[in-house]
Design a protein around this motif. Sequence first.
Motif, mmCIF file in Angstrom:
data_model
loop_
_atom_site.group_PDB
_atom_site.id
_atom_site.type_symbol
_atom_site.label_atom_id
_atom_site.label_comp_id
_atom_site.label_asym_id
_atom_site.label_seq_id
_atom_site.Cartn_x
_atom_site.Cartn_y
_atom_site.Cartn_z
ATOM 1 N N TYR A 201 -73.552 29.109 6.098
ATOM 2 C CA TYR A 201 -72.602 28.484 5.171
ATOM 3 C C TYR A 201 -72.971 27.023 4.907
ATOM 4 O O TYR A 201 -73.044 26.588 3.751
ATOM 5 C CB TYR A 201 -71.195 28.583 5.758
ATOM 6 N N SER A 204 -76.206 26.683 2.871
ATOM 7 C CA SER A 204 -76.070 26.977 1.438
ATOM 8 C C SER A 204 -75.192 25.973 0.701
ATOM 9 O O SER A 204 -75.287 25.849 -0.525
ATOM 10 C CB SER A 204 -75.477 28.380 1.250
ATOM 11 N N SER A 205 -74.343 25.235 1.439
ATOM 12 C CA SER A 205 -73.368 24.369 0.772
ATOM 13 C C SER A 205 -73.822 22.926 0.627
ATOM 14 O O SER A 205 -73.150 22.123 -0.017
ATOM 15 C CB SER A 205 -72.030 24.397 1.527
ATOM 16 N N LEU A 244 -71.881 40.428 4.283
ATOM 17 C CA LEU A 244 -72.235 39.374 3.328
ATOM 18 C C LEU A 244 -73.180 39.891 2.253
ATOM 19 O O LEU A 244 -73.101 39.483 1.085
ATOM 20 C CB LEU A 244 -72.865 38.188 4.065
ATOM 21 N N LYS A 247 -71.105 42.097 -0.145
ATOM 22 C CA LYS A 247 -70.278 41.267 -1.026
ATOM 23 C C LYS A 247 -71.122 40.357 -1.926
ATOM 24 O O LYS A 247 -70.589 39.565 -2.698
ATOM 25 C CB LYS A 247 -69.334 40.407 -0.191
ATOM 26 N N ARG A 248 -72.453 40.486 -1.804
ATOM 27 C CA ARG A 248 -73.412 39.731 -2.619
ATOM 28 C C ARG A 248 -73.305 38.229 -2.418
ATOM 29 O O ARG A 248 -73.689 37.453 -3.294
ATOM 30 C CB ARG A 248 -73.249 40.083 -4.105
ATOM 31 N N TRP A 249 -72.763 37.832 -1.275
ATOM 32 C CA TRP A 249 -72.825 36.422 -0.931
ATOM 33 C C TRP A 249 -74.252 36.065 -0.536
ATOM 34 O O TRP A 249 -74.730 34.973 -0.844
ATOM 35 C CB TRP A 249 -71.860 36.106 0.210
ATOM 36 N N LYS A 251 -77.592 36.701 -1.614
ATOM 37 C CA LYS A 251 -78.283 37.211 -2.794
ATOM 38 C C LYS A 251 -79.745 37.517 -2.443
ATOM 39 O O LYS A 251 -80.377 36.837 -1.655
ATOM 40 C CB LYS A 251 -78.207 36.184 -3.926
ATOM 41 N N LYS A 386 -63.983 29.784 -1.329
ATOM 42 C CA LYS A 386 -64.432 31.174 -1.304
ATOM 43 C C LYS A 386 -65.594 31.345 -0.330
ATOM 44 O O LYS A 386 -65.612 32.300 0.463
ATOM 45 C CB LYS A 386 -64.858 31.621 -2.701
ATOM 46 N N ASP A 387 -66.561 30.444 -0.383
ATOM 47 C CA ASP A 387 -67.712 30.535 0.518
ATOM 48 C C ASP A 387 -67.266 30.467 1.973
ATOM 49 O O ASP A 387 -67.765 31.215 2.827
ATOM 50 C CB ASP A 387 -68.701 29.411 0.220
ATOM 51 N N MET A 390 -65.763 33.758 2.939
ATOM 52 C CA MET A 390 -66.755 34.811 3.124
ATOM 53 C C MET A 390 -67.336 34.766 4.531
ATOM 54 O O MET A 390 -67.469 35.801 5.203
ATOM 55 C CB MET A 390 -67.861 34.677 2.088
#
Length: 443
Positions: A201, A204-205, A244, A247-249, A251, A386-387, A390
């Motif tokens: 997380y 990616s953030s 994950l 849910k296509r988190w 990719k 949302k992230d 997830m």
Amino acid sequence: MYIQRNLSVTHAAAIILAGFIYFEIYHHSWFLQLFFGTKERIIPNLIYIVILFFISVMYGTLLLRNDRTVNVWDSNKRLFIPVMLYISMGFFVVVLHEQDFDAIKRYLIYLFTPIMVFLGIWCIYRDNKNIKTALNILFGLGVIFSIYSTALHMMSDADIRSMHGLSLIHEREYLARFTIPGLGPNVFPSMLVPMIFAGLYFTSSISGKSRYVYLGFTLLMFYNIVITASKGAVISLSAGVLYLAYKRWLKFDRKTLFVVFIFSVVLFAAGDLFFQRVAATNAVLERALAEGFTDEVGRSETRVVALIDTFTSHIIANPIWGSGFSYFLDSQEEKLQGLGNHNFYTTIFAQGGLLIFIPLVFILAFLYFSSRNILSRNVFADPASKDMGMVLNAGLIAYLIDLNFPPGFFHYYWIWFGFTAAWARNCEVEYQNSYEKNNLYHF
């Protein structure tokens, strides 16, 4: 100003205690040796949990004094019924089965302190920014203890035996499973599972070189899971990753494939013991299915025997009231020479029957469906929320799977459950506030 300052102080204290309880620092040998001069526990862990719960009550009181429009119980009221059922039925079953006051006290603490931790986190963390801060601190502690664990694995066999109090009969492969002195072989890897999701997380953030630092530390924690050869931790981690991906988190782009590649490299480079244990378990199960479940099949088979005994001698025999906590443990101690059932669901079912098991299932189901509904209905203020949801939900699913493997009712599960429930509540409140401001809320 005074109340605001006290809110900040209580929140800071809660973050420290959450990290302290999550990683069970009160069990670490270095902590006990540093502050008490002994490796034996001086202060029961109940003290730290009671302090956290007291802080949560104080935090709620200060919050109400600061803003009279705030209702501490303004959301997730559906959680109240299963929690109260669990508490009342748990009290009834413990008093019904246990014969002396010490046993009653011990098992009430065993049943209720996880719920106290959960409610404390749920009450205090009323802002997702604060949850993000807490996840960052937990991640940092995970990194520190992973470095410590990695360093310990580089020590000699004699030093490892000395630090963990192990005898010469324990082979090198068994020694490799131990991490932080004071914690069991499976405990620390299990603690690190949701920290992997937190690391992904944060990776990616954020942008820039910092993301590679987070990725490197995440790999370090994954390495510590692999070298301990904890099958339960790897299975639960895989479940969260699959969630994950579904849910296509996660990719399927070049960055994700690169991350998968380096994680695979770590797994195959450091996972010899893990693959040996998987192969040994498969061989034992194949032999057990062919020859029957006998004591000659081996240690792994004995856990299958423990599970079978849990069902036949306890769950089927006493489905409503359970067999009782002391009787269940004494029974398996006598039959299996101390190697009991490593499945929390069947253990709590056998001990407390449907009276405890059903409310507990309702609590866990509420946690999953409340967070799932927030994500599926897009009830959140921004993509960052949302992230976070997830990865919290991925950790929740991983821990629901991981509860099939632990030997105890550990509090770190309920720290994560509390963050997940608090996130869902916060998203709903933020969305409602946005509706009131913009008059565009459609439920």
